[in-house]
Design a protein around this motif. Structure first.
Motif, PDB file in Angstrom:
ATOM      1  N   THR A  73     -87.226  20.383   4.606  1.00  0.00           N
ATOM      2  CA  THR A  73     -88.436  20.280   3.800  1.00  0.00           C
ATOM      3  C   THR A  73     -89.675  20.776   4.531  1.00  0.00           C
ATOM      4  O   THR A  73     -90.734  20.931   3.913  1.00  0.00           O
ATOM      5  N   PHE A  74     -89.555  21.026   5.837  1.00  0.00           N
ATOM      6  CA  PHE A  74     -90.725  21.421   6.618  1.00  0.00           C
ATOM      7  C   PHE A  74     -91.163  22.827   6.227  1.00  0.00           C
ATOM      8  O   PHE A  74     -90.375  23.766   6.207  1.00  0.00           O
ATOM      9  N   ALA A  75     -92.427  22.969   5.894  1.00  0.00           N
ATOM     10  CA  ALA A  75     -92.998  24.272   5.561  1.00  0.00           C
ATOM     11  C   ALA A  75     -94.439  24.298   6.042  1.00  0.00           C
ATOM     12  O   ALA A  75     -95.097  23.258   6.130  1.00  0.00           O
ATOM     13  N   ARG A  76     -94.942  25.485   6.383  1.00  0.00           N
ATOM     14  CA  ARG A  76     -96.325  25.629   6.822  1.00  0.00           C
ATOM     15  C   ARG A  76     -97.157  26.173   5.670  1.00  0.00           C
ATOM     16  O   ARG A  76     -96.649  26.851   4.791  1.00  0.00           O
ATOM     17  N   ASN A  77     -98.460  25.891   5.672  1.00  0.00           N
ATOM     18  CA  ASN A  77     -99.300  26.178   4.514  1.00  0.00           C
ATOM     19  C   ASN A  77     -99.869  27.594   4.507  1.00  0.00           C
ATOM     20  O   ASN A  77    -101.034  27.817   4.200  1.00  0.00           O
ATOM     21  N   LEU A  78     -99.020  28.568   4.843  1.00  0.00           N
ATOM     22  CA  LEU A  78     -99.362  29.979   4.709  1.00  0.00           C
ATOM     23  C   LEU A  78     -98.257  30.655   3.900  1.00  0.00           C
ATOM     24  O   LEU A  78     -97.064  30.487   4.194  1.00  0.00           O
ATOM     25  N   ASP A  79     -98.656  31.449   2.910  1.00  0.00           N
ATOM     26  CA  ASP A  79     -97.680  32.014   1.985  1.00  0.00           C
ATOM     27  C   ASP A  79     -96.813  33.104   2.599  1.00  0.00           C
ATOM     28  O   ASP A  79     -95.761  33.428   2.053  1.00  0.00           O
ATOM     29  N   TYR A  80     -97.247  33.702   3.711  1.00  0.00           N
ATOM     30  CA  TYR A  80     -96.543  34.895   4.175  1.00  0.00           C
ATOM     31  C   TYR A  80     -95.342  34.621   5.086  1.00  0.00           C
ATOM     32  O   TYR A  80     -94.660  35.549   5.507  1.00  0.00           O
ATOM     33  N   TYR A  81     -95.028  33.385   5.401  1.00  0.00           N
ATOM     34  CA  TYR A  81     -93.880  33.114   6.262  1.00  0.00           C
ATOM     35  C   TYR A  81     -92.565  33.391   5.535  1.00  0.00           C
ATOM     36  O   TYR A  81     -92.380  33.004   4.382  1.00  0.00           O
ATOM     37  N   THR A  82     -91.637  34.055   6.230  1.00  0.00           N
ATOM     38  CA  THR A  82     -90.356  34.447   5.628  1.00  0.00           C
ATOM     39  C   THR A  82     -89.143  33.925   6.390  1.00  0.00           C
ATOM     40  O   THR A  82     -88.020  34.059   5.899  1.00  0.00           O
ATOM     41  N   GLU A  92    -102.915  28.521  -0.106  1.00  0.00           N
ATOM     42  CA  GLU A  92    -104.028  27.920  -0.839  1.00  0.00           C
ATOM     43  C   GLU A  92    -104.986  27.204   0.101  1.00  0.00           C
ATOM     44  O   GLU A  92    -106.206  27.207  -0.113  1.00  0.00           O
ATOM     45  N   ASP A  93    -104.465  26.612   1.162  1.00  0.00           N
ATOM     46  CA  ASP A  93    -105.312  25.869   2.084  1.00  0.00           C
ATOM     47  C   ASP A  93    -106.376  26.756   2.709  1.00  0.00           C
ATOM     48  O   ASP A  93    -107.524  26.340   2.880  1.00  0.00           O
ATOM     49  N   ILE A  94    -106.006  28.006   3.058  1.00  0.00           N
ATOM     50  CA  ILE A  94    -106.983  28.930   3.635  1.00  0.00           C
ATOM     51  C   ILE A  94    -107.861  29.531   2.544  1.00  0.00           C
ATOM     52  O   ILE A  94    -109.078  29.660   2.710  1.00  0.00           O
ATOM     53  N   ARG A  95    -107.260  29.899   1.416  1.00  0.00           N
ATOM     54  CA  ARG A  95    -108.036  30.530   0.352  1.00  0.00           C
ATOM     55  C   ARG A  95    -109.236  29.686  -0.066  1.00  0.00           C
ATOM     56  O   ARG A  95    -110.327  30.204  -0.301  1.00  0.00           O
ATOM     57  N   ARG A  96    -109.057  28.381  -0.174  1.00  0.00           N
ATOM     58  CA  ARG A  96    -110.151  27.547  -0.658  1.00  0.00           C
ATOM     59  C   ARG A  96    -111.126  27.151   0.448  1.00  0.00           C
ATOM     60  O   ARG A  96    -112.138  26.493   0.167  1.00  0.00           O
ATOM     61  N   ARG A  97    -110.856  27.557   1.678  1.00  0.00           N
ATOM     62  CA  ARG A  97    -111.741  27.191   2.790  1.00  0.00           C
ATOM     63  C   ARG A  97    -112.468  28.396   3.396  1.00  0.00           C
ATOM     64  O   ARG A  97    -113.174  28.256   4.385  1.00  0.00           O
ATOM     65  N   MET A  98    -112.300  29.574   2.815  1.00  0.00           N
ATOM     66  CA  MET A  98    -112.897  30.772   3.383  1.00  0.00           C
ATOM     67  C   MET A  98    -114.413  30.821   3.162  1.00  0.00           C
ATOM     68  O   MET A  98    -114.914  30.323   2.168  1.00  0.00           O
ATOM     69  N   PHE A  99    -115.105  31.464   4.100  1.00  0.00           N
ATOM     70  CA  PHE A  99    -116.517  31.783   3.942  1.00  0.00           C
ATOM     71  C   PHE A  99    -116.602  33.236   3.447  1.00  0.00           C
ATOM     72  O   PHE A  99    -116.213  34.156   4.171  1.00  0.00           O
TER      73      PHE A  99
END
Length: 364
Positions: free
Chosen positions: A303-312, A39-46
């Motif tokens: 609890t550590f997670a990065r704000n990209l959905d594709y990490y597995t 979501e962090d990238i989706r809402r910041r895209m040009f």
């Protein structure tokens, strides 16, 4: 050292290790970032459009463009890539265009070894740029997924749990709201539950259009659809037993060896079979130590997670202790299902990292 000098230094390091430089196009298809980024990238895209009306965006990051280029040119062939250049995201009080450098390893099956290699190169690159002794944070989305799957959590609830953790809200945010009209719209909520966000939103907007509803209470059809999506996300509960196990897991912190011991104890106490994921975790730690990395100085947090959905799987961030904002200067992780989502016939293992050059060579 300027940011351009930093790119030159990093590319030289990465190419020495076999990561050939690539430069994907600046204009990228917007839909893949909307569907697969956080979501962090989706809402910041040009976002813009071409002459045919197709949505495009200025490259907000490099991983997806590198993967698209790899699939188009090399398929499932194992290869490593390096990159350095501008990316574009709306950032409060900062320039929307900034420089990043990084590397991606695509197709290698020696997962633990290449995870350790990427982290080692990230730390070596950071040191080459004159960074101070860093704070290294580790996480493992693979362990989390394995734990949730072994607990038998329903797919919709699993998505909610992952989303809550990645967003930093924790399990407390999963409580179902009361008195919000959930029963009144049960049929619609059931229809969109579990769908991809874009597909679900389009479905709700179509229903409103058929009903001749353009707006309600000043809200547009799109805004109404967003509210239905949020309500659908809160319909699926988490069983108490699963919640208790997950809460114990999410409390685990320490260096990688301490974390592995705590996870093994949890798995034994709860009679959970997460052996393969835990073995991979421990193998990775072994490869890190074999590369001379001081694993005892690394901090793992469940609890550590990065704000990209594709990490597995394996994820990490490198932080400059001089910075007061806590923002990473290097970050990366494993994304084994991303290339399949982008069109590969089967999952292709991949891992990489990127450097925020303005945070490294700029003023902390």
């Amino acid at each position: 050292m300027t940011e351009t000098d930093a790119i030159v230094a990093l590319i030289a390091l990465f190419e020495r290790e076999g990561y050939a430089r690539v430069e994907p196009p600046v204009l990228q298809p917007a839909d893949v970032f909307i569907d697969l980024s956080g979501e962090d990238i989706r809402r910041r895209m040009f976002v813009t459009q071409d002459a045919a009306g197709a949505e495009l965006c200025l490259r907000p990051e490099y991983t997806i463009p590198v993967c698209l280029q790899h699939l188009a040119q090399r398929g499932a062939e194992p290869l490593g890539y390096s990159y350095g250049g501008p990316v574009f995201r709306m950032r409060p009080a900062e320039s929307g265009e900034f420089l990043q450098a990084g590397l991606e390893s695509i197709g290698r099956t020696d997962v633990s070894a290449v995870d350790a290699e990427i982290l080692a190169l990230a730390l070596e690159g950071h040191a080459r740029l004159g960074g101070p002794s860093p704070v290294v944070k580790l996480g493992d989305m693979g362990l989390l997924h394995a734990l949730i799957d072994t607990l038998g959590v329903a797919p919709a609830a699993k998505r909610r749990v992952i989303r809550a953790i990645v967003s930093g809200h924790g399990l407390a945010s999963l409580a179902e709201p009361e008195g919000s009209g959930t029963q009144e719209h049960a049929g619609l909520l059931a229809a969109i539950e579990g769908q991809a966000p874009q597909a679900a939103k389009a479905f709700v907007e179509d229903i409103l259009s058929i009903a001749g509803i353009a707006s309600v209470g000043g809200r547009s059809a799109g805004e109404i659809a967003e509210r239905f999506l949020a309500r659908a996300a809160n319909r699926t509960g988490l069983p108490d037993e699963a919640r208790q196990v997950l809460e114990r897991y999410l409390a685990i912190v320490g260096d990688p060896d301490q974390a592995a011991h705590a996870v093994r104890a949890l798995a034994k106490d709860a009679d959970l079979d997460i052996g393969p994921a835990l073995t991979l975790f421990e193998e990775r730690t072994g490869f890190m130590a074999a590369r001379g990395l001081d694993v005892r100085s690394f901090s793992f947090a469940a609890t550590f997670a990065r704000n990209l959905d594709y990490y597995t799987g394996f994820i990490f961030e490198v932080q400059d202790p001089r910075r007061s904002d806590g923002k990473p200067v290097v970050g990366g992780g494993r994304y084994d299902r991303l290339l399949e989502h982008l069109g590969a016939e089967a999952p292709i293992p991949a891992v990489g990292c990127s450097f925020w050059l303005d945070r490294i060579v700029g003023t902390p």
